[in-house]
Design a protein around this motif. Structure first.
Motif, PDB file in Angstrom:
ATOM      1  N   ALA A  40       0.831  -1.206   0.000  1.00  0.00           N
ATOM      2  CA  ALA A  40       0.000   0.000   0.000  1.00  0.00           C
ATOM      3  C   ALA A  40       0.866   1.257   0.000  1.00  0.00           C
ATOM      4  O   ALA A  40       0.564   2.238  -0.702  1.00  0.00           O
ATOM      5  N   ALA A  41       1.945   1.248   0.757  1.00  0.00           N
ATOM      6  CA  ALA A  41       2.851   2.404   0.775  1.00  0.00           C
ATOM      7  C   ALA A  41       3.484   2.608  -0.599  1.00  0.00           C
ATOM      8  O   ALA A  41       3.627   3.747  -1.066  1.00  0.00           O
ATOM      9  N   PHE A  42       3.855   1.509  -1.258  1.00  0.00           N
ATOM     10  CA  PHE A  42       4.439   1.599  -2.598  1.00  0.00           C
ATOM     11  C   PHE A  42       3.424   2.156  -3.592  1.00  0.00           C
ATOM     12  O   PHE A  42       3.761   3.008  -4.421  1.00  0.00           O
ATOM     13  N   GLU A  43       2.176   1.702  -3.502  1.00  0.00           N
ATOM     14  CA  GLU A  43       1.140   2.151  -4.436  1.00  0.00           C
ATOM     15  C   GLU A  43       0.775   3.622  -4.251  1.00  0.00           C
ATOM     16  O   GLU A  43       0.364   4.284  -5.205  1.00  0.00           O
ATOM     17  N   HIS A  44       0.920   4.137  -3.038  1.00  0.00           N
ATOM     18  CA  HIS A  44       0.501   5.508  -2.753  1.00  0.00           C
ATOM     19  C   HIS A  44       1.648   6.515  -2.769  1.00  0.00           C
ATOM     20  O   HIS A  44       1.485   7.642  -2.309  1.00  0.00           O
ATOM     21  N   THR A  45       2.793   6.128  -3.300  1.00  0.00           N
ATOM     22  CA  THR A  45       3.893   7.077  -3.437  1.00  0.00           C
ATOM     23  C   THR A  45       3.882   7.671  -4.831  1.00  0.00           C
ATOM     24  O   THR A  45       3.145   7.224  -5.712  1.00  0.00           O
ATOM     25  N   ARG A  46       4.719   8.670  -5.014  1.00  0.00           N
ATOM     26  CA  ARG A  46       4.824   9.281  -6.342  1.00  0.00           C
ATOM     27  C   ARG A  46       5.529   8.326  -7.299  1.00  0.00           C
ATOM     28  O   ARG A  46       6.220   7.388  -6.894  1.00  0.00           O
ATOM     29  N   ARG A  47       5.369   8.568  -8.569  1.00  0.00           N
ATOM     30  CA  ARG A  47       5.905   7.699  -9.607  1.00  0.00           C
ATOM     31  C   ARG A  47       7.443   7.602  -9.534  1.00  0.00           C
ATOM     32  O   ARG A  47       8.014   6.543  -9.735  1.00  0.00           O
ATOM     33  N   ILE A  48       8.119   8.706  -9.207  1.00  0.00           N
ATOM     34  CA  ILE A  48       9.581   8.692  -9.146  1.00  0.00           C
ATOM     35  C   ILE A  48      10.076   7.751  -8.050  1.00  0.00           C
ATOM     36  O   ILE A  48      11.066   7.043  -8.223  1.00  0.00           O
ATOM     37  N   VAL A  49       9.358   7.712  -6.934  1.00  0.00           N
ATOM     38  CA  VAL A  49       9.751   6.809  -5.845  1.00  0.00           C
ATOM     39  C   VAL A  49       9.540   5.361  -6.266  1.00  0.00           C
ATOM     40  O   VAL A  49      10.374   4.498  -5.985  1.00  0.00           O
ATOM     41  N   GLN A  50       8.458   5.092  -6.969  1.00  0.00           N
ATOM     42  CA  GLN A  50       8.207   3.736  -7.443  1.00  0.00           C
ATOM     43  C   GLN A  50       9.294   3.294  -8.417  1.00  0.00           C
ATOM     44  O   GLN A  50       9.791   2.168  -8.340  1.00  0.00           O
ATOM     45  N   VAL A  51       9.691   4.183  -9.310  1.00  0.00           N
ATOM     46  CA  VAL A  51      10.749   3.866 -10.263  1.00  0.00           C
ATOM     47  C   VAL A  51      12.062   3.623  -9.528  1.00  0.00           C
ATOM     48  O   VAL A  51      12.798   2.665  -9.829  1.00  0.00           O
ATOM     49  N   LEU A  52      12.370   4.469  -8.542  1.00  0.00           N
ATOM     50  CA  LEU A  52      13.609   4.304  -7.782  1.00  0.00           C
ATOM     51  C   LEU A  52      13.614   2.995  -6.992  1.00  0.00           C
ATOM     52  O   LEU A  52      14.652   2.330  -6.905  1.00  0.00           O
ATOM     53  N   VAL A  53      12.477   2.614  -6.437  1.00  0.00           N
ATOM     54  CA  VAL A  53      12.403   1.356  -5.680  1.00  0.00           C
ATOM     55  C   VAL A  53      12.637   0.164  -6.610  1.00  0.00           C
ATOM     56  O   VAL A  53      13.423  -0.740  -6.298  1.00  0.00           O
ATOM     57  N   VAL A  54      11.982   0.158  -7.753  1.00  0.00           N
ATOM     58  CA  VAL A  54      12.153  -0.943  -8.705  1.00  0.00           C
ATOM     59  C   VAL A  54      13.591  -0.980  -9.226  1.00  0.00           C
ATOM     60  O   VAL A  54      14.202  -2.056  -9.320  1.00  0.00           O
ATOM     61  N   LEU A  55      14.152   0.176  -9.531  1.00  0.00           N
ATOM     62  CA  LEU A  55      15.528   0.245 -10.011  1.00  0.00           C
ATOM     63  C   LEU A  55      16.505  -0.259  -8.955  1.00  0.00           C
ATOM     64  O   LEU A  55      17.413  -1.035  -9.258  1.00  0.00           O
ATOM     65  N   THR A  56      16.309   0.163  -7.716  1.00  0.00           N
ATOM     66  CA  THR A  56      17.203  -0.255  -6.630  1.00  0.00           C
ATOM     67  C   THR A  56      17.106  -1.752  -6.388  1.00  0.00           C
ATOM     68  O   THR A  56      18.128  -2.437  -6.241  1.00  0.00           O
ATOM     69  N   LEU A  57      15.902  -2.283  -6.336  1.00  0.00           N
ATOM     70  CA  LEU A  57      15.736  -3.722  -6.126  1.00  0.00           C
ATOM     71  C   LEU A  57      16.340  -4.527  -7.276  1.00  0.00           C
ATOM     72  O   LEU A  57      16.987  -5.553  -7.052  1.00  0.00           O
ATOM     73  N   SER A  58      16.150  -4.054  -8.493  1.00  0.00           N
ATOM     74  CA  SER A  58      16.730  -4.742  -9.650  1.00  0.00           C
ATOM     75  C   SER A  58      18.260  -4.733  -9.582  1.00  0.00           C
ATOM     76  O   SER A  58      18.913  -5.752  -9.854  1.00  0.00           O
ATOM     77  N   ALA A  59      18.823  -3.601  -9.220  1.00  0.00           N
ATOM     78  CA  ALA A  59      20.278  -3.505  -9.120  1.00  0.00           C
ATOM     79  C   ALA A  59      20.815  -4.402  -8.011  1.00  0.00           C
ATOM     80  O   ALA A  59      21.850  -5.048  -8.174  1.00  0.00           O
ATOM     81  N   LEU A  60      20.116  -4.466  -6.886  1.00  0.00           N
ATOM     82  CA  LEU A  60      20.564  -5.327  -5.791  1.00  0.00           C
ATOM     83  C   LEU A  60      20.472  -6.803  -6.157  1.00  0.00           C
ATOM     84  O   LEU A  60      21.344  -7.597  -5.789  1.00  0.00           O
ATOM     85  N   VAL A  61      19.434  -7.180  -6.887  1.00  0.00           N
ATOM     86  CA  VAL A  61      19.318  -8.565  -7.351  1.00  0.00           C
ATOM     87  C   VAL A  61      20.454  -8.882  -8.317  1.00  0.00           C
ATOM     88  O   VAL A  61      21.056  -9.968  -8.260  1.00  0.00           O
ATOM     89  N   TYR A  62      20.798  -7.935  -9.175  1.00  0.00           N
ATOM     90  CA  TYR A  62      21.895  -8.146 -10.109  1.00  0.00           C
ATOM     91  C   TYR A  62      23.229  -8.271  -9.376  1.00  0.00           C
ATOM     92  O   TYR A  62      24.075  -9.100  -9.745  1.00  0.00           O
ATOM     93  N   VAL A  63      23.431  -7.468  -8.338  1.00  0.00           N
ATOM     94  CA  VAL A  63      24.660  -7.573  -7.538  1.00  0.00           C
ATOM     95  C   VAL A  63      24.738  -8.949  -6.886  1.00  0.00           C
ATOM     96  O   VAL A  63      25.802  -9.597  -6.890  1.00  0.00           O
ATOM     97  N   ALA A  64      23.624  -9.417  -6.336  1.00  0.00           N
ATOM     98  CA  ALA A  64      23.611 -10.745  -5.719  1.00  0.00           C
ATOM     99  C   ALA A  64      23.929 -11.822  -6.754  1.00  0.00           C
ATOM    100  O   ALA A  64      24.688 -12.762  -6.479  1.00  0.00           O
ATOM    101  N   ARG A  65      23.399 -11.677  -7.948  1.00  0.00           N
ATOM    102  CA  ARG A  65      23.672 -12.634  -9.028  1.00  0.00           C
ATOM    103  C   ARG A  65      25.149 -12.632  -9.392  1.00  0.00           C
ATOM    104  O   ARG A  65      25.761 -13.694  -9.580  1.00  0.00           O
ATOM    105  N   GLU A  66      25.756 -11.461  -9.475  1.00  0.00           N
ATOM    106  CA  GLU A  66      27.175 -11.368  -9.801  1.00  0.00           C
ATOM    107  C   GLU A  66      28.044 -11.970  -8.701  1.00  0.00           C
ATOM    108  O   GLU A  66      29.059 -12.597  -8.984  1.00  0.00           O
ATOM    109  N   ILE A  67      27.651 -11.786  -7.455  1.00  0.00           N
ATOM    110  CA  ILE A  67      28.405 -12.373  -6.344  1.00  0.00           C
ATOM    111  C   ILE A  67      28.345 -13.892  -6.423  1.00  0.00           C
ATOM    112  O   ILE A  67      29.357 -14.576  -6.240  1.00  0.00           O
ATOM    113  N   VAL A  68      27.164 -14.430  -6.706  1.00  0.00           N
ATOM    114  CA  VAL A  68      27.025 -15.886  -6.827  1.00  0.00           C
ATOM    115  C   VAL A  68      27.860 -16.405  -7.985  1.00  0.00           C
ATOM    116  O   VAL A  68      28.525 -17.436  -7.867  1.00  0.00           O
TER     117      VAL A  68
END
Length: 114
Positions: A74-102
């Motif tokens: 609900a907090a994600f849905e009720h934020t501004r679009r820029i915050v949603q984009v930043l959250v998705v971008l950050t999570l994607s980058a962190l998943v990619y970092v974890a993949r590279e470490i593995v």
């Protein structure tokens, strides 16, 4: 015959050089795209911190673990679009970092031929 014997018995120098080659190969995976991805995730977290008062979001979070996921959705849905984009971008980058470490660990853990 002599060539066969030399290939089977690896010298200490050759073994050390090959270990270093494997290490450099593993570090190449971790440094190139992993570093860029880590930088993107840090910048994304910085952007989220500039747009959202994270302390208030965490303070308003329910104590019940079952309602926690609903709260964050609900907090994600009720934020501004820029915050949603930043959250998705950050999570994607962190998943990619974890993949590279593995991948780097997998390269390092490959047994050397004897």
């Amino acid at each position: 015959m002599m060539i066969n014997t030399m290939n089977n018995n690896q010298s200490d120098i050759e073994r050390i050089v090959m270990q270093r080659v494997h290490l450099i190969r593993a570090l190449r995976f971790a440094i190139s795209s992993g570093t860029l991805s880590m930088l993107v995730s840090i910048l994304g977290l910085w952007g989220i911190g500039r747009e959202v008062w994270v302390a208030h979001v965490l303070q308003n979070a329910p104590a019940n673990p079952l309602g926690l996921l609903r709260f964050y959705i609900a907090a994600f849905e009720h934020t501004r679009r820029i915050v949603q984009v930043l959250v998705v971008l950050t999570l994607s980058a962190l998943v990619y970092v974890a993949r590279e470490i593995v991948r780097a660990i997998a390269v390092l853990s490959v047994p050397e031929p004897v």
